[in-house]
Scaffold this active site. Structure first.
Site, PDB file in Angstrom:
ATOM      1  CB  CYS A 142      -0.786  -0.265   1.272  1.00 51.77           C
ATOM      2  SG  CYS A 142      -2.686   1.367   0.876  1.00 51.77           S
ATOM      3  CG  HIS A 235      -3.930  -3.719   3.152  1.00 50.64           C
ATOM      4  ND1 HIS A 235      -2.945  -3.272   3.438  1.00 50.64           N
ATOM      5  CD2 HIS A 235      -4.620  -2.447   2.698  1.00 50.64           C
ATOM      6  CE1 HIS A 235      -3.069  -2.275   3.280  1.00 50.64           C
ATOM      7  NE2 HIS A 235      -3.808  -1.527   2.980  1.00 50.64           N
ATOM      8  CD  GLU A 237      -1.558  -7.221   4.507  1.00 50.56           C
ATOM      9  OE1 GLU A 237      -2.105  -5.770   4.638  1.00 50.56           O
ATOM     10  OE2 GLU A 237      -1.849  -7.163   3.519  1.00 50.56           O
TER      11      GLU A 237
END
Length: 317
Positions: A142, A235, A237
């Site tokens: 990011c 993202h 994760e």
């Protein structure tokens, strides 16, 4: 994990062309194995949540990983206790004489500032420069990806007219990119950002390759020619409730925040969010650990330098 085959098995040529990693009997007999060392530079305010998310996806492989945590020195993190920081985090000065198989640089809630206005920008630049000679492969996430593209290649970030917030459909731009091995033709990734990097700016740099993108969210994954630097704009994760918690936090603060795209069933925030990205997230990090660390990193980490890369014969594409 690689498959072990006889030295002269005809299948070896086909597997090599398809970029399927295999290990000959000779290499298997002489292979040195040790835990992988991964350094996490955690710039997120929610330190424990981010540690947990990344440890979860990194731990989804049979490969042993030693995870070390660092944070910018002298910076006060209001959402994480001093006790936690002292117990689990070190400063860059504590590790800069060491070498690592992998480095992860997270996002940070500073994207609307110019890079040079960020309090720890100088230290981050020092770490990114250090990674060229002390880290085998660096994964930027990011804002961390935008910062690295700016530092290494001068690519600017652009402010979006509206926050990109939600879960978006992506596709791999070429089927044999090894970071996306095992992915479906379409996959979903969460995004939460006010800025972006334009495709044309990336494509103007010959050393960079766009691997995956989204019609709505733009470029998602970029790599250098040899894979030593990887840049992810979203993202993979994230947990089920990460976007929900962010939405409720901003709502409570009176911010003009829209519902996360393609996240709540029927766009009803009272319903439990649906997870459409978990398998992709685990697969992506497993591929990074396997192909960009385990299969290619030198056994002796002191052998890492700016030119060394593939020791296994695996083509990083």
């Amino acid at each position: 994990m690689p498959i072990k085959i006889a030295n002269d098995l005809p299948a070896a040529k086909t597997l090599e062309k398809e970029n399927i990693f295999f290990m000959t009997e000779t290499r298997a007999m002489t292979q040195d194995i040790r835990p992988l060392r991964v350094l996490l530079l955690n710039l997120m305010p929610t330190k424990i949540e981010t540690e947990t998310q990344l440890a979860r996806v990194l731990g989804n492989t049979p490969i042993q990983i030693e995870l070390d945590l660092i944070a910018p020195s002298g910076h006060e993190f209001k959402n994480t206790s001093l006790e936690h920081m002292l117990a689990f985090y070190r400063n860059f000065d504590d590790v800069k004489d060491q070498t690592f198989d992998g480095l992860i640089i997270t996002g940070a809630p500073v994207e609307l500032l110019d890079f040079e206005e960020v309090e720890y920008w100088d230290e981050l630049c020092e770490i990114m420069e250090w990674s060229k000679t002390h880290v085998h492969s660096t994964l930027h996430i990011c804002w961390g990806a935008q910062a690295a593209l700016y530092y290494h290649y001068g690519i600017p970030k652009r402010t979006l007219p509206q926050k990109l917030f939600g879960v978006y459909k992506h596709h791999v731009e070429r089927s044999n990119y090894i970071l996306f091995r095992g992915f479906n033709d379409e996959f979903y990734i969460p995004h939460s950002r006010h800025t972006t990097v334009l495709r044309e700016d990336i494509e103007a740099v010959p050393e960079l390759t766009i691997m995956a993108s989204s019609p709505e969210a733009g470029v998602y994954a970029v790599k250098t020619d040899n894979g030593r630097q990887i840049f992810l704009m979203g993202h993979a994760e994230y947990d089920r409730d990460t976007l929900k918690n962010e939405y409720l936090r901003d709502l409570k603060a009176g911010k003009n925040i829209q519902l996360p795209h393609n996240y709540f069933p029927d766009d009803d925030p009272s319903k439990e969010p649906k997870v459409t990205w978990r398998s992709s997230g685990h697969q992506l990090y497993a591929n990074w650990v396997n192909y960009f660390l385990y299969q290619t990193t030198p056994y002796n980490l002191r052998e890492i330098d700016g030119n060394q890369w593939v020791r296994s014969g695996l083509h990083i594409d």
